[in-house]
Design a protein around this motif. Structure first.
Motif, PDB file in Angstrom:
ATOM      1  N   THR A 377      -0.168  -8.591   3.552  1.00  0.00           N
ATOM      2  CA  THR A 377       0.779  -7.829   4.928  1.00  0.00           C
ATOM      3  C   THR A 377       2.494  -7.810   4.525  1.00  0.00           C
ATOM      4  OG1 THR A 377      -0.976  -8.666   6.246  1.00  0.00           O
ATOM      5  CG2 THR A 377       0.862  -6.875   7.271  1.00  0.00           C
ATOM      6  N   ALA A 403       5.844  -1.375  -3.784  1.00  0.00           N
ATOM      7  CA  ALA A 403       4.361  -0.795  -3.109  1.00  0.00           C
ATOM      8  C   ALA A 403       4.126   0.499  -4.675  1.00  0.00           C
ATOM      9  CB  ALA A 403       3.634  -0.298  -2.166  1.00  0.00           C
ATOM     10  N   THR A 406       1.357   2.848  -4.338  1.00  0.00           N
ATOM     11  CA  THR A 406       0.996   3.901  -3.697  1.00  0.00           C
ATOM     12  C   THR A 406       1.853   4.914  -3.723  1.00  0.00           C
ATOM     13  OG1 THR A 406       0.212   2.225  -2.331  1.00  0.00           O
ATOM     14  CG2 THR A 406       1.335   3.915  -0.815  1.00  0.00           C
ATOM     15  N   TRP A 413      -4.311   6.112  -4.049  1.00  0.00           N
ATOM     16  CA  TRP A 413      -3.704   4.704  -3.096  1.00  0.00           C
ATOM     17  C   TRP A 413      -3.272   4.481  -1.816  1.00  0.00           C
ATOM     18  CZ3 TRP A 413      -6.100   0.307  -5.478  1.00  0.00           C
ATOM     19  CH2 TRP A 413      -6.253   0.780  -7.006  1.00  0.00           C
ATOM     20  N   LEU A 415      -2.045   3.410   1.486  1.00  0.00           N
ATOM     21  CA  LEU A 415      -2.377   2.668   2.822  1.00  0.00           C
ATOM     22  C   LEU A 415      -1.668   2.988   4.108  1.00  0.00           C
ATOM     23  CD1 LEU A 415       0.273   0.322   0.510  1.00  0.00           C
ATOM     24  CD2 LEU A 415      -1.591   0.010   0.717  1.00  0.00           C
ATOM     25  N   ALA A 464       2.341  -2.424   5.859  1.00  0.00           N
ATOM     26  CA  ALA A 464       1.425  -2.499   4.826  1.00  0.00           C
ATOM     27  C   ALA A 464       0.820  -3.265   4.824  1.00  0.00           C
ATOM     28  CB  ALA A 464       2.409  -2.044   3.809  1.00  0.00           C
ATOM     29  N   THR A 467      -3.042  -5.470   1.420  1.00  0.00           N
ATOM     30  CA  THR A 467      -1.134  -5.678  -0.382  1.00  0.00           C
ATOM     31  C   THR A 467      -1.313  -7.067  -0.752  1.00  0.00           C
ATOM     32  OG1 THR A 467       0.565  -5.647   1.740  1.00  0.00           O
ATOM     33  CG2 THR A 467       0.085  -3.517   0.857  1.00  0.00           C
ATOM     34  N   TYR A 471       0.213  -5.440  -5.026  1.00  0.00           N
ATOM     35  CA  TYR A 471       0.841  -5.200  -4.667  1.00  0.00           C
ATOM     36  C   TYR A 471       2.023  -6.132  -4.830  1.00  0.00           C
ATOM     37  CZ  TYR A 471      -0.838  -0.810  -3.191  1.00  0.00           C
ATOM     38  OH  TYR A 471      -1.768   0.322  -2.509  1.00  0.00           O
TER      39      TYR A 471
END
Length: 546
Positions: A377, A403, A406, A413, A415, A464, A467, A471
């Motif tokens: 996270t 990220a 994303t 992707w 999130l 987020a 991850t 990420y």
């Protein structure tokens, strides 16, 4: 109440007849050496923890067989659902504790968290899934795809759980060695191995999967001059097709990976290559990827198994003794549910390719994202809350630097985002459509666009979810933004060990589940001095002298 999350549109190896260290035994190595969470109202919320709107996950990754663990009717599904609920609770406790223990502050406004008990549980689930379907005594090596989370403490943690390392560069190999992963539990895959990389791997006894005929010729020359105990195989592309994310699909007709099995003359060349090289004893394919249906992944494994059988018939003996099926199990990014599970995939493979598990072949797997994603996270402070064109915008410190996939490919992707207040408590209140923006200086730096969440205000936290792989461990230094600190966490006095030795933070911040949360440093936050140093600070005048 759990956090509000929304989403967009060992030891454990079967040694048996192996060599006693978890690596499948092989015959005839070159040179004669040994072969080597809850939604409102308390019901599970399919869209994530708290109020949620669920999408299909990245690339439509929902399984095509078996659905979520809760649907398998065996009692296993209930256990998976309970584990998911526990993970949500641990995450909420960790976010609150990160604030209370000073890991997330106005001066350190973004932090990455890894759920150590969750990672351990995923590794155990992987081992158990394949132990259930393989014959007793079958040598099995689960090798973590290091590219998914290239962090030494993570590799050390997984090694502690009986998981080796699959590496694809000199850097990844160095990380695995720094983590203490044995060469005999390491697999080298890469489509562009240099002669130096091959010499190092073969000298260490690391398993090598050759990608193409030219690489195999390089290996020929190397083993003639320096016999090796490395298990050596060939990667093939079964060309079964791609999934919903083209950039990740490795088994298309024109994929850059492996020997294209259906191309004219390829199969005959492969048979000759094995007949000419009695030390070529493995076969490797990787047809899985995010967005790939399980049925197509299983088809790729079946094609590879059939080729192994054909090779052994052609040479008149069991030369291929180990099949490396790769990884690529998709992850559900649309909710907190773990789906598909390793157990579902292993059962499907046992149905489609029963001969793979009857004890005649050693087995290697190379899972990455599915082991780590749901246990990571990113949490960032809302620096400013504003509006534009009637749309609320929360400007945070997490964006493209943590990220990149994303931000640049949000359709593939998406999130989920969870909202917390300034004290790290799950935020409540009516949902408001808003954008979650990052700190980078371009308009598209958005973690989420048009999401319905409790309104994020200045000082609140945006998390987020999912991850843990690909990420925050893969920093993108846009605007020279600093790498965030990464910390592993576990319930205090409970189920985890520090992920680094001597770096644990043990202040017992209270959590909703009772007891505190312990943290351990995985990677320190980057300083501005380190940014300058890594950007050529020591060579400032070099260009003016030319």
């Amino acid at each position: 109440m759990s956090s509000a999350g929304t989403s967009g549109p060992s030891s454990g190896d079967r040694t048996g007849s192996g060599n006693g260290n978890g690596t499948p035994e092989r015959a005839g190595a070159p040179g004669g050496n040994r072969p080597p969470g809850r939604g409102r109202g308390g019901e599970p919320d399919v869209g994530g923890s708290g109020s949620a709107a669920a999408g299909p996950g990245a690339g439509g990754a929902a399984p095509d067989r078996g659905g979520s663990g809760a649907a398998d009717g065996s009692g296993v599904g209930a256990a998976v659902a309970a584990a998911d609920a526990e993970r949500i609770a641990r995450r909420d406790d960790a976010v609150r504790a990160a604030v209370e223990q000073g890991l997330l502050t106005p001066e350190q406004p973004v932090v990455a968290l890894l759920d150590v008990p969750g990672i351990r549980a995923s590794a155990a689930a992987l081992r158990a899934a394949f132990d259930t379907v393989t014959a007793p005594g079958t040598p099995v090596l689960h090798a973590f795809a290091v590219k998914a989370a290239p962090l030494v403490p993570v590799l050390r943690l997984l090694a502690d759980e009986g998981v080796g390392a699959e590496v694809a560069s000199p850097g990844e190999l160095a990380l695995a060695r720094a983590a203490g992963v044995s060469p005999r539990r390491t697999v080298l895959d890469s489509p562009a191995k240099t002669p130096a990389e091959l010499r190092e791997a073969l000298a260490l006894g690391i398993a090598v999967n050759a990608d193409n005929p030219q690489e195999l010729e390089r290996i020929d020359a190397t083993v003639r001059s320096a016999p090796t105990g490395s298990p050596i195989g060939l990667r093939v592309n079964p060309q079964v097709g791609g999934g919903s994310i083209g950039a990740l699909s490795t088994a298309t007709a024109t994929s850059k990976f492996g020997v294209a099995l259906r191309d004219e003359g390829a199969r005959a060349w492969i048979l000759r290559a094995y007949a000419d090289r009695p030390w070529l004893t493995r076969l490797h394919a990787h047809s899985g990827s995010q967005g790939m249906p399980l049925s197509l992944m299983a088809q790729g494994v079946a094609e590879t198994y059939a080729l192994a059988e054909e090779i052994n018939r052609h040479v008149g003996r069991r030369q291929v003794d180990t099949i490396d099926i790769g990884g690529g199990l998709p992850v559900n990014f649309g909710s907190d549910a773990t789906a598909p599970t390793y157990a579902q995939y292993a059962r499907l493979l046992a149905e489609v390719v029963p001969g793979l598990f009857d004890g005649r072949y050693g087995l290697v797997t190379e899972f990455g994202r599915s082991l780590l994603a749901k246990h990571g996270t990113v949490v960032a402070r809302v620096e400013y809350a504003k509006s534009a064109g009637g749309r609320a915008i929360a400007v945070t410190h997490a964006g493209v630097q943590v990220a990149a996939r994303t931000v640049y490919a949000p359709g593939a992707w998406p999130l989920r985002i969870a909202a917390y207040d300034a004290k790290g408590r799950p935020k409540t209140g009516p949902d408001v459509v808003q954008d979650i923006a990052g700190p980078a200086c371009f308009a598209g730096d958005l973690l989420a666009e048009g999401r319905a969440l409790p309104l994020l205000e200045q000082g609140d936290l945006a998390a987020a979810l999912d991850t843990g792989a690909y990420y925050f461990a893969h920093h993108y230094a846009y605007n020279s933004l600093a790498r965030p600190g990464i910390y592993g966490f576990a319930p205090d006095g409970g189920t985890g060990h520090d992920t680094t030795e001597g770096d644990g933070l043990t202040d017992g911040g209270g959590g909703a589940g009772g007891g505190g949360v312990r943290f351990a440093v995985v990677r320190e936050p980057q300083t501005v001095e380190e940014i300058v140093a890594e950007s050529g600070g020591a060579h400032g005048p070099s260009l003016t002298a030319l």
